[in-house]
Design a protein around this motif. Structure first.
Motif, PDB file in Angstrom:
ATOM      1  N   ARG A 241      11.351  11.238 -10.408  1.00  0.00           N
ATOM      2  CA  ARG A 241      11.565   9.881 -10.910  1.00  0.00           C
ATOM      3  C   ARG A 241      11.911   8.976  -9.727  1.00  0.00           C
ATOM      4  N   ILE A 242      11.067   7.977  -9.500  1.00  0.00           N
ATOM      5  CA  ILE A 242      11.245   7.066  -8.385  1.00  0.00           C
ATOM      6  C   ILE A 242      11.525   5.670  -8.926  1.00  0.00           C
ATOM      7  N   GLY A 243      12.535   5.014  -8.407  1.00  0.00           N
ATOM      8  CA  GLY A 243      12.782   3.613  -8.730  1.00  0.00           C
ATOM      9  C   GLY A 243      12.353   2.761  -7.547  1.00  0.00           C
ATOM     10  N   VAL A 244      11.679   1.650  -7.812  1.00  0.00           N
ATOM     11  CA  VAL A 244      11.226   0.764  -6.743  1.00  0.00           C
ATOM     12  C   VAL A 244      11.738  -0.639  -7.011  1.00  0.00           C
ATOM     13  N   LEU A 245      12.338  -1.248  -5.997  1.00  0.00           N
ATOM     14  CA  LEU A 245      12.802  -2.628  -6.092  1.00  0.00           C
ATOM     15  C   LEU A 245      11.969  -3.488  -5.159  1.00  0.00           C
ATOM     16  N   VAL A 246      11.336  -4.504  -5.706  1.00  0.00           N
ATOM     17  CA  VAL A 246      10.516  -5.420  -4.909  1.00  0.00           C
ATOM     18  C   VAL A 246      10.848  -6.847  -5.308  1.00  0.00           C
TER      19      VAL A 246
ATOM     20  N   THR B 163       0.840  -1.205   0.000  1.00  0.00           N
ATOM     21  CA  THR B 163       0.000   0.000   0.000  1.00  0.00           C
ATOM     22  C   THR B 163       0.870   1.248   0.000  1.00  0.00           C
ATOM     23  N   LEU B 164       1.938   1.220   0.795  1.00  0.00           N
ATOM     24  CA  LEU B 164       2.860   2.360   0.856  1.00  0.00           C
ATOM     25  C   LEU B 164       3.553   2.572  -0.489  1.00  0.00           C
ATOM     26  N   LEU B 165       3.983   1.485  -1.117  1.00  0.00           N
ATOM     27  CA  LEU B 165       4.644   1.592  -2.415  1.00  0.00           C
ATOM     28  C   LEU B 165       3.709   2.166  -3.471  1.00  0.00           C
ATOM     29  N   ASN B 166       2.484   1.701  -3.491  1.00  0.00           N
ATOM     30  CA  ASN B 166       1.516   2.234  -4.446  1.00  0.00           C
ATOM     31  C   ASN B 166       1.281   3.724  -4.217  1.00  0.00           C
ATOM     32  N   HIS B 167       1.246   4.121  -2.964  1.00  0.00           N
ATOM     33  CA  HIS B 167       1.079   5.541  -2.621  1.00  0.00           C
ATOM     34  C   HIS B 167       2.248   6.358  -3.182  1.00  0.00           C
ATOM     35  N   ILE B 168       3.467   5.851  -3.008  1.00  0.00           N
ATOM     36  CA  ILE B 168       4.649   6.567  -3.501  1.00  0.00           C
ATOM     37  C   ILE B 168       4.659   6.637  -5.022  1.00  0.00           C
ATOM     38  N   LEU B 169       4.313   5.528  -5.682  1.00  0.00           N
ATOM     39  CA  LEU B 169       4.384   5.465  -7.135  1.00  0.00           C
ATOM     40  C   LEU B 169       3.321   6.314  -7.828  1.00  0.00           C
ATOM     41  N   THR B 170       2.159   6.464  -7.200  1.00  0.00           N
ATOM     42  CA  THR B 170       1.059   7.142  -7.878  1.00  0.00           C
ATOM     43  C   THR B 170       0.824   8.566  -7.380  1.00  0.00           C
ATOM     44  N   ALA B 171       1.547   9.002  -6.355  1.00  0.00           N
ATOM     45  CA  ALA B 171       1.379  10.368  -5.848  1.00  0.00           C
ATOM     46  C   ALA B 171       1.934  11.373  -6.853  1.00  0.00           C
ATOM     47  N   GLU B 172       1.405  12.581  -6.809  1.00  0.00           N
ATOM     48  CA  GLU B 172       1.837  13.638  -7.726  1.00  0.00           C
ATOM     49  C   GLU B 172       3.027  14.388  -7.121  1.00  0.00           C
ATOM     50  N   HIS B 173       4.214  13.795  -7.276  1.00  0.00           N
ATOM     51  CA  HIS B 173       5.407  14.423  -6.708  1.00  0.00           C
ATOM     52  C   HIS B 173       6.366  14.914  -7.783  1.00  0.00           C
ATOM     53  N   GLY B 174       6.189  14.505  -9.021  1.00  0.00           N
ATOM     54  CA  GLY B 174       7.011  15.009 -10.109  1.00  0.00           C
ATOM     55  C   GLY B 174       8.449  14.537 -10.091  1.00  0.00           C
TER      56      GLY B 174
ATOM     57  N   LEU C  15      22.486  -0.906  -8.600  1.00  0.00           N
ATOM     58  CA  LEU C  15      23.461  -0.345  -9.540  1.00  0.00           C
ATOM     59  C   LEU C  15      22.894  -0.313 -10.955  1.00  0.00           C
ATOM     60  N   LYS C  16      22.115  -1.333 -11.303  1.00  0.00           N
ATOM     61  CA  LYS C  16      21.492  -1.374 -12.634  1.00  0.00           C
ATOM     62  C   LYS C  16      20.519  -0.211 -12.802  1.00  0.00           C
ATOM     63  N   LEU C  17      19.758   0.083 -11.758  1.00  0.00           N
ATOM     64  CA  LEU C  17      18.835   1.214 -11.806  1.00  0.00           C
ATOM     65  C   LEU C  17      19.586   2.531 -11.930  1.00  0.00           C
ATOM     66  N   SER C  18      20.651   2.680 -11.146  1.00  0.00           N
ATOM     67  CA  SER C  18      21.389   3.945 -11.132  1.00  0.00           C
ATOM     68  C   SER C  18      22.177   4.168 -12.418  1.00  0.00           C
ATOM     69  N   ASP C  19      22.397   3.102 -13.193  1.00  0.00           N
ATOM     70  CA  ASP C  19      23.131   3.219 -14.466  1.00  0.00           C
ATOM     71  C   ASP C  19      22.208   3.467 -15.657  1.00  0.00           C
ATOM     72  N   ARG C  20      20.907   3.576 -15.420  1.00  0.00           N
ATOM     73  CA  ARG C  20      19.991   3.840 -16.527  1.00  0.00           C
ATOM     74  C   ARG C  20      20.268   5.203 -17.150  1.00  0.00           C
ATOM     75  N   PRO C  21      19.957   5.388 -18.448  1.00  0.00           N
ATOM     76  CA  PRO C  21      20.191   6.682 -19.103  1.00  0.00           C
ATOM     77  C   PRO C  21      19.535   7.844 -18.359  1.00  0.00           C
ATOM     78  N   GLU C  22      18.349   7.599 -17.807  1.00  0.00           N
ATOM     79  CA  GLU C  22      17.679   8.594 -16.966  1.00  0.00           C
ATOM     80  C   GLU C  22      17.445   7.956 -15.593  1.00  0.00           C
ATOM     81  N   PRO C  23      18.463   7.991 -14.741  1.00  0.00           N
ATOM     82  CA  PRO C  23      18.346   7.299 -13.446  1.00  0.00           C
ATOM     83  C   PRO C  23      17.321   7.968 -12.540  1.00  0.00           C
ATOM     84  N   PRO C  24      16.700   7.193 -11.658  1.00  0.00           N
ATOM     85  CA  PRO C  24      15.729   7.773 -10.734  1.00  0.00           C
ATOM     86  C   PRO C  24      16.419   8.665  -9.699  1.00  0.00           C
ATOM     87  N   ALA C  25      15.665   9.648  -9.196  1.00  0.00           N
ATOM     88  CA  ALA C  25      16.195  10.515  -8.140  1.00  0.00           C
ATOM     89  C   ALA C  25      16.225   9.776  -6.807  1.00  0.00           C
TER      90      ALA C  25
END
Length: 273
Positions: free
Chosen positions: A17-22, A4-15, A63-73
């Motif tokens: 880039r969020i990466g989530v690992l599950v 529930t917390l993850l869904n809240h973070i992913l769908t909130a209007e914060h503008g 590390l794979k996430l952080s190496d993306r062309p547009e890495p998440p904040a």
């Protein structure tokens, strides 16, 4: 409550880039209209967020996430319900990752209705998760009365006297508290303190400060050690007498405060913000 917390973070209007690992992103309940791509254990959302499945190695996944062309904040890791957060945190002190990713904080989600009734083995793990957490999200508070809430508060305080507790329903905590997202309207430009009020389901107040006078780092550290438990987060850049050439970065969640060198000021006028 974790999903529930993850869904809240992913769908909130914060503008942001969020990466989530599950362990399995199949449990993430994101509206199909938000999903723009699913490929190779990775779900990309239209708002720029990325949700990945942890295959084997947590550090390699980060590390794979952080190496993306547009890495998440920000990267949010949903640990297993039986994980000890201390061991997860210590993994990020390893040589291969400690200079790439800064651990912002450990959030422990607790079920207010269930936590006091856990069998001893599970209760021991829950105590470790409280001790290893920087911020406790006490969820489902609508399902218990004030007497039970007070008993849970006492139980948490006995484990970690300085623990900070966010009481929530459906994990609806402000994103600014969960992730420390800065907003432009929170910044002041006149060189003095200013208070800003924002209305959330939970009532919070933000406070911003700017100064061109250098701070004494030793006094700042003393202050951080004595903040009241009603202060959940602090973030900013520091201009100090001890390291005047370096722009220092302060990140604090709960009682965990990290001060690191961000970069040199160079031609920029030094200031604390």
């Amino acid at each position: 409550g974790k999903t529930t917390l993850l869904n809240h973070i992913l769908t909130a209007e914060h503008g942001r880039r969020i990466g989530v690992l599950v362990n399995d992103f199949g449990s993430i309940n994101v509206d199909a209209e938000l999903v723009s791509e699913v490929e190779d254990g990775m779900m990309t959302l239209a708002n720029g967020c990325v949700c990945c499945a942890i295959r084997v190695d947590l550090i390699q996944a980060v590390l794979k996430l952080s190496d993306r062309p547009e890495p998440p904040a920000h990267i949010v890791i949903e640990c297993s319900g039986v994980a000890d957060p201390k061991s997860v945190y210590e993994a990020f002190l390893e040589q291969e990752i400690r200079n790439t990713v800064l651990v912002d904080g450990v959030l422990t989600v607790m079920d207010a209705e269930q936590v006091l009734g856990l069998p001893e083995k599970e209760a021991g793990l829950a105590r470790a998760q409280v001790a290893g957490g920087d911020l406790i999200i006490l969820n489902k508070t609508d399902l218990v009365d004030g007497t039970v809430l007070n008993k849970v508060d006492d139980w948490l305080s006995a484990i970690k006297p300085t623990v900070q507790i966010l009481k929530t329903t459906h994990c609806q905590a402000p994103i600014e508290v969960l992730l420390g997202l800065e907003h432009q309207q929170d910044m002041v430009s006149k060189g003095h303190a200013s208070a800003h009020h924002h209305h959330h389901e939970l009532e919070f107040e933000t406070w911003s400060f700017e100064s061109y006078n250098p701070l004494r780092l030793v006094f700042l550290q003393e202050l951080l050690n004595h903040l009241p438990t009603t202060v959940f987060r602090a973030k900013g850049f520091l201009y100090t007498t001890e390291k005047p050439a370096d722009r220092l970065l302060l990140q604090m969640v709960g009682r965990r405060a990290v001060i690191s060198v961000n970069r040199q000021w160079q031609s920029e006028r030094p200031q604390t913000r």
